[in-house]
Design a protein around this motif. Sequence first.
Motif: not given
Length: 312
Positions: A112-138
């Motif tokens: 669901a988060a991927s449809t809002h622009g989130f992408s995978f940042h990293h993962a461990k054995h029991d969870h994954a962390v997604l990230a979304l940049w909201l600031g200006d530019g790259e």
Amino acid sequence: MAACAFALKLLPLAGGRFCGRASCPARSPARAFSCAAARSQLQKVTGTGALTGKRDRFGGVTVDLADVGLPVDISESSFSGLLQGSLARWKAEGKVAVWLRVPISLSRCAAAASTHGFSFHHAKHDHAVLALWLGDGESRLPGFATHQIGVAGAVVDESNGKVLVVQDRNKTQNAWKFPGGLSDPGEDIGATAVREVFEETGIQSEFRSLLSIRQQHNHPGAFGMSDMYIICRLGPLSYDINFCTRECLCCEWLELAELAKTDRTTPITSRVAGLLLRGLERGFGEIDLAMEELPAVYSGMSYQLYHRQLKC
């Protein structure tokens, strides 16, 4: 009543449709929640109908879905609506980034988060962390850790000029090397060297200094990432060898002079053996990078600094 309407937009009905009305008439056979039930569920999730998280000093917010009280059976569409409203609020507040920690039991929320622009940042054995940049530019978000840390211990017996060495059982070439292995998360370099030496050889030792660092990229043994290999100088606290037969083919106290010139070792081991010989002859102050523990800028924390000691 407006709050009820907002709540119902986030919660799907059993038939897969969303209720956009300000009320939920009893004649609707497909309805799954009353206004009161919808309001109650959202309050259980966040208390306000929006996700909450921890703000960091860089202008971002971190949301741990294991802590916000989401229903275990929340659907992708329900979470998507909840996230959409939260993103609007964070943007209005000027947040530059969102970190979303998704436990494996709620993996559907990642989709669901991927449809809002989130992408995978990293993962461990029991969870994954997604990230979304909201600031200006790259995006200026940092990448995840890309290195593994290997540590070896050169245990030197200064009384006789010998050093502890092993031959790995699972290597194609039986070369002498210093015992060692990968550092655990949160483990100091010296502690890794002492632990690995004991696990492989049965010798107790103590950390004295850092001797060398090897850097290698695209390492086959590190999933194609980068590798740091650190060799520490250790002092022996025991001398009777009881090596691990699962990992080691053999283990000996070997003359440093022999290790420095034999062809039955690796280039890095022979070079470090030469350093240790210099230390025995002229004093280890010429080769040691000693460790000093200093207070970090983060309150209550410290760090280890390795450097050559200055002579007074």
